[in-house]
Design a protein around this motif. Structure first.
Motif, PDB file in Angstrom:
ATOM      1  N   ALA A  77       0.802  -1.235   0.000  1.00  0.00           N
ATOM      2  CA  ALA A  77       0.000   0.000   0.000  1.00  0.00           C
ATOM      3  C   ALA A  77       0.834   1.284   0.000  1.00  0.00           C
ATOM      4  O   ALA A  77       0.369   2.330  -0.442  1.00  0.00           O
ATOM      5  N   THR A  78       2.069   1.233   0.499  1.00  0.00           N
ATOM      6  CA  THR A  78       2.902   2.443   0.527  1.00  0.00           C
ATOM      7  C   THR A  78       3.607   2.696  -0.801  1.00  0.00           C
ATOM      8  O   THR A  78       4.253   3.726  -0.967  1.00  0.00           O
ATOM      9  N   HIS A 102      -0.165  -0.056  -6.045  1.00  0.00           N
ATOM     10  CA  HIS A 102      -0.312  -1.069  -4.995  1.00  0.00           C
ATOM     11  C   HIS A 102      -1.563  -1.921  -5.172  1.00  0.00           C
ATOM     12  O   HIS A 102      -2.512  -1.550  -5.885  1.00  0.00           O
ATOM     13  N   THR A 103      -1.524  -3.093  -4.511  1.00  0.00           N
ATOM     14  CA  THR A 103      -2.683  -3.987  -4.441  1.00  0.00           C
ATOM     15  C   THR A 103      -2.975  -4.285  -2.965  1.00  0.00           C
ATOM     16  O   THR A 103      -3.323  -5.401  -2.625  1.00  0.00           O
ATOM     17  N   ILE A 104      -2.778  -3.305  -2.100  1.00  0.00           N
ATOM     18  CA  ILE A 104      -2.861  -3.388  -0.636  1.00  0.00           C
ATOM     19  C   ILE A 104      -1.632  -4.147  -0.119  1.00  0.00           C
ATOM     20  O   ILE A 104      -0.734  -3.553   0.421  1.00  0.00           O
ATOM     21  N   GLU A 105      -1.633  -5.483  -0.247  1.00  0.00           N
ATOM     22  CA  GLU A 105      -0.439  -6.295  -0.087  1.00  0.00           C
ATOM     23  C   GLU A 105      -0.214  -6.964  -1.436  1.00  0.00           C
ATOM     24  O   GLU A 105      -1.188  -7.313  -2.119  1.00  0.00           O
ATOM     25  N   GLY A 106       1.032  -7.148  -1.803  1.00  0.00           N
ATOM     26  CA  GLY A 106       1.280  -7.821  -3.073  1.00  0.00           C
ATOM     27  C   GLY A 106       2.714  -7.623  -3.530  1.00  0.00           C
ATOM     28  O   GLY A 106       3.457  -6.825  -2.965  1.00  0.00           O
ATOM     29  N   ALA A 143      -8.363  -7.175  -7.319  1.00  0.00           N
ATOM     30  CA  ALA A 143      -9.385  -6.175  -7.665  1.00  0.00           C
ATOM     31  C   ALA A 143      -8.844  -4.771  -7.429  1.00  0.00           C
ATOM     32  O   ALA A 143      -9.016  -3.872  -8.262  1.00  0.00           O
ATOM     33  N   MET A 144      -8.181  -4.570  -6.296  1.00  0.00           N
ATOM     34  CA  MET A 144      -7.592  -3.252  -6.015  1.00  0.00           C
ATOM     35  C   MET A 144      -6.550  -2.907  -7.070  1.00  0.00           C
ATOM     36  O   MET A 144      -6.483  -1.768  -7.557  1.00  0.00           O
ATOM     37  N   GLY A 145      -5.746  -3.895  -7.454  1.00  0.00           N
ATOM     38  CA  GLY A 145      -4.719  -3.668  -8.473  1.00  0.00           C
ATOM     39  C   GLY A 145      -5.333  -3.273  -9.811  1.00  0.00           C
ATOM     40  O   GLY A 145      -4.844  -2.363 -10.484  1.00  0.00           O
ATOM     41  N   LEU A 146      -6.407  -3.956 -10.197  1.00  0.00           N
ATOM     42  CA  LEU A 146      -7.043  -3.668 -11.486  1.00  0.00           C
ATOM     43  C   LEU A 146      -7.607  -2.247 -11.502  1.00  0.00           C
ATOM     44  O   LEU A 146      -7.498  -1.537 -12.508  1.00  0.00           O
TER      45      LEU A 146
END
Ligand SMILES: *Cc1c(COP(=O)(O)O)cnc(C)c1O
Length: 388
Positions: free
Chosen positions: A179-180, A184-188, A231-234
């Motif tokens: 996320a930082t 980002h994908t939150i974690e990934g 989904a966050m990444g997309l």
């Protein structure tokens, strides 16, 4: 409050559509359709041949070390995030530190050869703040001594070197989508390689070594990522161009406003398209850096000593002196840089830094200048109470 970074968050409606589709399918993880779509779209966006989406940037490093079968000593940089070093130790190898270049903050290729021993198996270097290492010089040394090369490219989303994604250099590159980070994908995270055999190996390693439901071909780990993160990444990928463009503007604005401060900036390698991932400032002295950091904190602006401390001084390792790195870690500060910052915020941050520098010098100001400085300070103090 102005933090050092803020995660990009897409429009909630945009995210909701993906979430609704996950609910419909009831497929949450194990190489689901959104993970697949994210991998395809990222490969297209970054223009890379191969990429595996994994659970975070640290697992990516560990899978890279394991997939190359590294043993013994790994030459690495003391100026990076702790995961670069701890992954080496976690995989049972020994980090051997080589000092950095004072201007680029990357590992100094001229000092690598003297650190090579019969036990050396690889070089693991970080493209610090997204600025590419001297990749040709490092590859020449690796070829000469038969060493593998891994790049920790956690900061490199969007960086290109000589027309190619920087992720395509070395035997394996790794990145983080935490996320930082800029994207980002939150974690990934992800691993990249040009070698199909290594790619295959890492596919198995990411998923317990499974080859079908009942057969195992490798010692694996759980490095998979899930549909919600994908989904966050997309969503975020739709805004990547916009994020990159905004950072460039802010970065260049900082440079202009800080022209009269006694500090230096990272020297960016030529032949690259840079991603402006961070805004690090190296002050003339540790005292000036600390004074600026504290005064900014008083004004609710939170910077980070990044990277600090030197990884060659970690408590679980023998301490190694690294004169260039030691000098930089004591004086470096990363200033806030994220997509919603405005030039008004940057004006305020730079004004505070200039004021701290002026106070710390036995400099004579005219009555008029003194009055101007006082007025600016009063305005900044007043505005502080509105900075939530
Ligand atoms: C963020 C970062 C990592 C770790 O990534 P995670 O996704 O948080 O595990 C590794 N190396 C560097 C240089 C980083 O900045």
């Amino acid at each position: 409050m102005i933090p050092v970074t803020k995660p990009y968050l897409p429009d909630l409606k945009e995210f909701d559509e993906y979430i609704a589709s996950i609910w419909e399918r009831q497929w949450l993880t194990n190489n689901g359709p959104l993970v697949n779509e994210l991998e395809i779209r990222l490969k297209e966006y970054l223009n890379v041949n191969h990429m595996l989406y994994v659970s975070n940037g640290t697992i990516a490093l560990q899978i890279a070390i394991k997939a190359l079968g590294l043993k013994g000593e790994i030459i690495t940089t003391p100026f990076s995030f702790i995961a670069t070093t701890s992954s080496i130790v976690w995989e049972g190898c020994e980090p051997v530190f080589v000092d950095i270049e004072a201007d680029t903050f990357n590992i100094d290729p001229l000092k690598i050869e003297e650190a090579i021993t019969p036990k050396t198996s690889a070089i693991l270097a970080t493209h610090v703040f997204g600025n590419p290492c001297k990749v040709e010089a490092i590859q020449r040394i690796a070829n000469k001594y038969g060493l593998k090369v891994i790049y920790d490219a956690a900061h490199c989303f969007g960086t290109k070197y000589k027309g190619r994604s920087v992720y395509e250099y070395g035997d394996i590159s790794t990145t983080s989508f935490h996320a930082t980070k800029l994207f980002h994908t939150i974690e990934g995270g992800a691993v990249f390689t040009q070698n199909p055999d290594l790619l295959k190996r890492m596919v198995y390693m990411r998923n317990f070594g499974h080859h079908g439901p009942e057969e195992f071909v490798e010692v694996g780990i759980n490095g998979k990522n899930c549909e919600l993160h994908a989904a966050m990444g997309l969503c975020n990928l739709n805004h990547a161009d916009e994020i990159l463009a905004k950072r460039k503007l802010l970065y260049e604005y900082y440079l202009k406003r800080l022209a009269n401060v006694k500090c230096s900036f990272q020297q960016l390698e030529a032949n690259q398209i840079y991603n402006y991932a961070y805004f690090p400032v190296v002050f003339e002295s540790e005292e000036l850096m600390l004074n600026c950091m504290n005064e900014l904190k008083n004004e609710k602006v939170f910077c980070r000593r990044y990277f600090y401390p030197s990884l060659a001084s970690l408590p679980f390792l023998d301490k190694t002196e690294m004169p260039v790195c030691d000098s930089i870690v004591n004086r470096i500060l990363c200033l806030p840089l994220y997509h919603t910052l405005t030039t008004v915020d940057l004006d305020m941050i730079c004004r505070i830094i200039l004021r701290v520098q002026n106070y710390s010098e036995p400099k004579v100001f005219s009555a008029e200048q003194q009055e101007q400085i006082m007025i600016e300070k009063q305005i900044d103090d007043l505005l502080r109470d509105f900075r939530v």
